[in-house]
Each structure stands twice: as C-alpha cells, then as structure tokens.
Design an enzyme around this catalytic site. Sequence first.
Site, PDB file in Angstrom:
ATOM      1  N   ASP A 152      38.719  -2.008  12.462  1.00 37.58           N
ATOM      2  CA  ASP A 152      38.834  -1.253  11.201  1.00 37.58           C
ATOM      3  C   ASP A 152      40.113  -1.656  10.464  1.00 37.58           C
ATOM      4  OD1 ASP A 152      38.235   0.507   9.206  1.00 37.58           O
ATOM      5  OD2 ASP A 152      38.830   2.321  10.304  1.00 37.58           O
ATOM      6  N   VAL A 204      47.639  15.845   8.789  1.00 37.52           N
ATOM      7  CA  VAL A 204      48.736  14.987   9.250  1.00 37.52           C
ATOM      8  C   VAL A 204      49.999  15.512   8.577  1.00 37.52           C
ATOM      9  CG1 VAL A 204      49.645  12.651   9.399  1.00 37.52           C
ATOM     10  CG2 VAL A 204      47.171  13.018   9.394  1.00 37.52           C
ATOM     11  N   GLY A 241      43.661  13.708   8.153  1.00 38.33           N
ATOM     12  CA  GLY A 241      43.040  12.746   9.062  1.00 38.33           C
ATOM     13  C   GLY A 241      41.653  13.222   9.448  1.00 38.33           C
TER      14      GLY A 241
HETATM   15  P1  AMP Z   1      44.956   8.789   9.645  1.00 40.09           P
HETATM   16  O1  AMP Z   1      44.236   9.882  10.236  1.00 40.09           O
HETATM   17  O2  AMP Z   1      45.742   8.001  10.623  1.00 40.09           O
HETATM   18  O3  AMP Z   1      44.141   7.905   8.734  1.00 40.09           O
HETATM   19  O4  AMP Z   1      46.087   9.450   8.697  1.00 40.09           O
HETATM   20  C1  AMP Z   1      45.787  10.082   7.479  1.00 40.09           C
HETATM   21  C2  AMP Z   1      46.888   9.892   6.477  1.00 40.09           C
HETATM   22  O5  AMP Z   1      48.086  10.436   6.948  1.00 40.09           O
HETATM   23  C3  AMP Z   1      47.190   8.425   6.253  1.00 40.09           C
HETATM   24  O6  AMP Z   1      46.397   7.878   5.275  1.00 40.09           O
HETATM   25  C4  AMP Z   1      48.644   8.476   5.855  1.00 40.09           C
HETATM   26  O7  AMP Z   1      48.762   8.726   4.476  1.00 40.09           O
HETATM   27  C5  AMP Z   1      49.179   9.644   6.605  1.00 40.09           C
HETATM   28  N1  AMP Z   1      49.813   9.194   7.843  1.00 40.09           N
HETATM   29  C6  AMP Z   1      49.239   8.995   9.026  1.00 40.09           C
HETATM   30  N2  AMP Z   1      50.147   8.566   9.922  1.00 40.09           N
HETATM   31  C7  AMP Z   1      51.306   8.510   9.288  1.00 40.09           C
HETATM   32  C8  AMP Z   1      52.616   8.136   9.650  1.00 40.09           C
HETATM   33  N3  AMP Z   1      52.894   7.719  10.883  1.00 40.09           N
HETATM   34  N4  AMP Z   1      53.576   8.168   8.735  1.00 40.09           N
HETATM   35  C9  AMP Z   1      53.297   8.550   7.480  1.00 40.09           C
HETATM   36  N5  AMP Z   1      52.099   8.905   7.070  1.00 40.09           N
HETATM   37  C10 AMP Z   1      51.090   8.895   7.954  1.00 40.09           C
END
Ligand code: AMP
Length: 916
Positions: free
Chosen positions: A694, A583, A578
Amino acid sequence: MDEKNIPIRTYQVCNVLEPNQNNWLRTDWIPRSGAQRVYVEVKFTLRDCNSLPGVTGTCKETFNLYYHESNEDRESYIKESSFIKVDTVAADESFTQVDVGDRIMKLNTEVRDVKVTTRKGFYLAFQDVGACIALVSVRVFYKTCPLTVRNLATFPDTVTGADTSSLVEVRGSCVNQSEEREEPKMYCGADGEWLVPIGGCLCSPGYQEKSGTCKACSAGFYKARSSDAGCSKCPPHSHSLRDGATVCDCHSGFFRADSDPPSMACTQPPSAPQQLISVVNETSVVLEWSPPRRLGGRSDTSYSLECLICQTGSHSQTGGKLCLPCGSDVLFSPGQAGLKTTRVVVSELRAHTHYTFIVHARNGVSQASGAAGSAQSVSVTVTTNQAAPSPVSYIQATDVTRHSLSLAWQQPDRPNGVILEYEVKFYEKDQRERSYRIMRTFSRSVDVTGLNPLTVYVFHVRARTAAGYGEFSTPFEFSTNSDPFPLIGEGVNSAFLLLSVSGVGILLLISAAVFIISRRRSKYSKTKQDSEEEKHLNPGVKIYVDPFTYEDPDQAIHEFAKEIDVSSIHIERVIGMGEFGEVCSGRLRAQGKREIYVAIKSLKAGYSDKQRRDFLSEASIMGQFDHPNIIRLEGVVTRCKPLMIITEYMENGSLDAFLRKHDGQFTVIQLVGMLRGVASGMKYLSDMSYVHRDLAARNILVNSNLVCKVSDFGLSRVLEDDPEAAYTTRIPIRWTAPEAISYRKFTTASDVWSYGIVMWEVVSYGERPYWDMNNQDVIKAIEEGYRLPAPMDCPVVLHQLMLDCWERDRAERPTFSQILNMLDKLIRNPGTLRLSPPTCLLSPSPWSVCVWLQSIGLERYRDTLAAAGYTSLDNSLSLIAFISAKKTKQKQNRVSFGGEKIQTPTVLCGVIVAQT
Ligand code: AMP
C-alpha cells in the site's frame, strides 16, 4: 804556476820603476743576455811595493775596472773616455818575492757589480797605473732566481733586477691539475733569492697534493672540491671505481638529491606513510597518519595529498575506476603539499560524496629515484556527511511598495543536501539588530509586508538542511517607497505575456486525459523481484516475521513492541482519523528519557477480536523495523483501554496533503530528496523481505525536517484475509501493479510500481494519479499500455525512472537499491535534473502543435506526431477531437512556457498515441 804548481796563463804588468803608467787591457764584447746587473769576479795577484827594492813613489798596489756599454760587438777602438769606471780594486793580499820563493801564492778574488741596461752588451777594461799585477781570471755573470714551485704554483727562472735593492715581481702558474686559489706571486731579489710568496693554487677536484704536485685520488676515494684537503673515502652506499673521482656513485637502489653534498651518504625514498586515519565531520575530513616505517636514511620527509572524487567504493589505486581530481575549491590546512606535519584538515568538500585521499611520502631523493607514487603512498576513501548549507550569496528585491517588499534569492552554492527551508531575518537599518523579525519559507522568495514607507531595511537569508542552519548571507539593504503600487522588477517576459493571453483560448479547446504507451526496453538488469525468492538469496539479512504466524497475537506484540505505561503518555489533540479510530498527537516521557512528541493511534471501543488483532499487527510489524525512513514505533498500550499504538510524531503529516498545501514551493532537488527518503525506507523493507502493498503518498509521513518516512503497515494482512470481497474496494488500484491486481502477485516489484506512482504524486504536488478516471478505466488503460505523462516541470530523468517502475514485466523494473543509487546520483549532479530545452520557442508560429504539447508537458511526442502528419493545430483538430472523445475532463493545470510558470485554466494533460 798556481797553488798546485800547474802553469797558468795570466796577463801581467809590472812597470813599477817607471812613472806615469797607463796600461789598458780590454775584453771582447760581452752580450748582456737580458741581464740588468752583471757581476765581475776578478782573480789576481799583486806584488807588495815594499818588497820591491829601489822602487819609490811610482809603485802602485791597485788597478781600475771600467765598462763601456755598446750594441757593437766588434768595436776596434774605444776611446779611453768612453769607459765608465766601476771601481778601483785593491788587493786584500799582496805578496813579496820571498813569498814566491816560499811557493805561497796570494790570489785575490774581488767581485764588483755594475748595472748594464742600456745596450745589448758591454766591454770591460782594466787600467794599470803602475802596479805589479797578474790578472789570473775574470768571470762575468749575472744572477737569477731559479725555477721553483711554491704553493702549487711554478715560478720560472727569473733574472734579477737592475738595482741591488730591486725586487722583480713574478707571477706563478698553477701546476697540472690545480686551480688558482689566489693569484700566485713572488719577488725575485737582487741576489737571486725568492722572497715573499703570495697566493697559490689548490689541487683540482679528484686530485690531492703530494710533494708540490697534484695526484689523482685512488679508487674508493674522491675529492669534490679544489681544496688543500686530501681525498676522502667514499661515503656509505657509494663507490668510485676509477682514479680521480670527484664524487662517488651511489650503489644501485640508492640516490643522491641535487642538493645533497658529495660527502653525504646515498639515501633512499621513504616507504609509504602508515596508519592513515580519517575522521569525517560533515563536509570536512581530518586525515592523520604515522611517518613511514623506512625514512631511507634522510630527515627531509614531506607529505603531499591527492584528493579524488571516485565512484562508489573505487579509487585509482585499486579499482582503476574513474576518479577525478577534487577541484580547486577544496581547502587543505595547513596545506596540500610539502607538509612536514602528519595531520591535515580537508574542508569545503561536497556533502554525501565519496572521496579518496592519497597521502604520498616524499623526500629529497623521491624524484631522483623515479619511484612510482603508489610505492610511497597510502590512501583512504571516505564519504562526507550532510552539512549545513553555504550562505545565500545574493538577494534581490522584485516588487517594492510602500509597505511591502518581495524578495527572491538563489539557492546557496553549496546546498550540502536537501534544503528544508529558508529563514529571512530583517530589521530597519536605523534600528540595527536591536529588534528584528524572522520569516521562514520553503521557497526561494518571500513577500515581506507590514513595513514602513520610505524606510531602509536590512535583510539576511540563511538556508537549513537536515544538518541545521547555514550562515546568514551578508546584509542586503532595500528601501520601501512612497508609491502605493508595486514596481514590477526585472524580467517580465513579453513573449510569455503574449503567449499566455493568446494561448488561453486555444488551450481551453483541448481537453484530454491521456496515457502514454511506453514500450521500451528496461535498462535495469533482470533482478529477481519475488520476495519469497529473495529470502533465500540474502542469507544473514534480518527477515521480517509475519505476526500472524504467531498463534497468540499478544506473544507477537510483546516480542516486537514495548509496553508503555499509560501514565507516561500525555494526549494533546486529535490530528487525524485512522481506520480503527482517532489519531492524536501528544507527549511521551518514558522513564529515564527526555520527553518526546508522539502520535497516538487508539482502537475505538467495541472492537472484535479480529479488529484487535489487526490493530496490534501493525505495531508488531512496525516494531521489527529500525530505519530513519520508516516510522518508528515507540511502544504500545495493551494492558488498559483503549489500546494504543505510540509512534514518533511527524509534524507535517501525510505527504500527499503536505505537498498539496505547498504546491509549487519546492525545488526539484528538494522533491528528489523526499523521494530518496522513501526509496531508502523501501529498500530497507525489501531487504527484510517485507512487501508493503500500500505504498502511496498518503502513507508517507513527513516530519519538520522534510524527512519522509514510510508508514501504514496494515494492508498486507487485510488483503490476504479477504481474497474475494475486498478485491476491488480494498486494493488501491491506481497504486498497484497489474499483476498484483490480476492475480494478487504482491512482491517487492509491485511495491516498485507503487513507488513510481508515489514519484508522480510528489512531482505533481499531490495530484491524484489518473485524475478522475474510474478504477476500471485505469486498469484498462494500463492494460493497453498507457502510462501517466510527466507532470509539469518534471525533469526527463525522473519521468523515465517512473516509466521504468511501470514496466509491465516486473523483472524489468528497477530494484529499490537501483532507484536509490539513481536518486543519489541525481542529487549529487543537479545538472542532470534539467528540464528538456524549450525547443518550441524557436518555431516560427508560436501556436504549433509543438507549443500545445509543451504546454501540457508532452513536447517529447512532437516528433511522433509530426511523423504522423500532425504539424499544425488545423490539421491536428481531428486528433484533439479524438482525444477529447476518449477521455475528457477539464482541469486546473499548470502550464509552462519557456520556464515561466503560470496558473491557467486549461486542459489537462496528456495525450499521446504512441503509434499514431
Ligand atoms: P493512519 O491510520 O496511519 O493512516 O493515520 C491517519 C492520519 O493520522 C494520517 O493520515 C496522518 O495525517 C495522521 N498520522 C498518523 N500517524 C502520524 C504520525 N506518526 N505523526 C503525525 N501524524 C500522523
């Protein structure tokens, strides 16, 4: 002289002194008049021989009575021998001279009867053989049984029979206003007496017996049948105004059913059933109600059910909007009509559908009363839920080899929602189900490998929706063969082979990046999209609170997010990267709750205050939401480091990557189901006046049930904080509405624009919007009116919805609520998701512009181009060159011919100039 000394005329003879007397006296002809036995009553006096002095031997004290039957009424001479003797008549009483002197008259009366049946009449004769006799009178008569009425039958005056013992059978006739009960009969005896009455009559309806006659019932009374009974008083709620009523008329508002006896009171239809309660269980509904308050004086109330599919919130009884009958596949238990019970289970309904059930109460007089159905009915409108799908009905083996089988099947008749996956269970037939294998797939086909040659396998397939697995299909048996090469199954389309082979060359020529000008009026009503204004329009709706309005960010976080004890978190593995750090996935066991899988975002060490604030702001925002299509915040860890945000775990990760991984594997309905989830989440956010800014497939997460949830609530703050620098680098240009790019007008309407882009991403299985064009070119193209073309296999309605989201005027774009409604309609009516018909296949030359357009999914521009003179590829080469010069990039693109799908290197999409 008679006893009263009145002189009377007599016939006398008294030749007692002379022997051998033979004196005759004869009557005139006497007509028989139908008599068969006549009676002759003779009155006479007779002198006692002993009282005559000097008479010896010759004196007689009798005379003879004769008769002679004859048709002749005037016979002058009848021989003595023609007479037949009836009797010798002797006197009971005789008299002497002394007696005469004493004025005592000894008058004898003797009656004899004789059968006279052969002629019309007869003569009588008296023979004196030497008596002293005076014939005073002769009366001749016959006997009848007199007219009489017995048992309401009239018997006429009847002449008795010929013999003394004979009985004459007489048939009676019913008196007026009566009917024969049993043939009335009586016997007329020889002495004129009626004997042995049999049968008789009964007074007709409306009449009763009174002294051997039938008299009309008086007003207020009736008699319905022929019977011995008397008239009865009219039953309750009825009356008879005239005499002779056979039935009483009902008072107004009261009725009698055809089957009701006239003695029954008049009754009324029931009032409506009461307290109709419905309990929905997936696609079944249990309906229960209470009997009507008024049963109308009857005990034959029954219920019937009307089932209607109505528009949302309407039904025929109130809204007058369109309602259609449910169709014959809906099951009612114990039945739909003639119900005596007040509970019905309605099953086999469609999922996610609004039904209106009308329960009618009826009784024996409902029809007679002609009461409108609504007066006796109650209705309820229900919406069915998600349900497990019906079984797959047919499995087909497409390719068969020694070790493998390719299977394909149709979607279940009743998917009852979005099918998430199929499960294939199979085993060797000989093994039965002792050992079986399971395969799971998103698509409606599967290649089963690792099988034994020449072996029969049994396959079952079942589908799963969010509601769970449906039933397995019935078993289908297929055998592997001994041939190492696949046998091609049904349906290889020779036209398709020809087209694909010869088409590749030409298609390679064409290379264009294309946008479409789509200037059309929006069909959506003008809706104010600005979130600021919506806030005021929706009082009472929960409004999102910007955490940055809190001076102390920790106050916001503790208001909206739960602090989680780090010891209850068990981190397992890294699943992504992230903006603020890794994550991970892991497990959370909150106190008193069962363990759940979670995603854990952490803030990497060495962060600034601003970074901490930005990181936690996402949790403060997320914590305010509670919706099945918004990622759920489980809590935060702020009391120790690293800081963490814990959310529900979404097994399938982000939507764009997930779709790319499963390219082409879903049905259109499945894709629309995913889009519906996103729209539903976005509607919730817009209702809370939250603008996402977004929205993109990468920010949608997918769980194991294919449920899509909106996530990533970080961008709004970033953009506001960084008006200049981040302008082009931070704004996701391809997803953002022009007004938001140009002057930062971010509203729910700009989120709708982004939603249109997400639709395009989903239908094209994660394709990058505007492919490899750079941001500046995208902005320019949009400005010039170009729009993304329909992705391959995209139903017309979906692309139209995208174009609506991309209206330049944001007030013309649909709202999320309208989008959601539209998608719900599409899911309920999958027929509307048809592709446009493959019209080009009718074209004489397969390599027309039309086919080219179809190959790139743009056949709807055929007419536009044709109107501009572009009809054959030859004369269209300049157009193709123009397009190529404008934007060219070769790209792997999927092309469709007449429904067949192939992967072929070709051009990319689309072209078309609206006003060419
Ligand atoms: P983000 O920072 O929210 O964009 O998260 C980065 C990546 O982590 C995302 O593109 C997902 O692949 C994975 N991810 C984030 N949140 C979740 C979640 N609640 N469950 C599963 N994968 C997640």
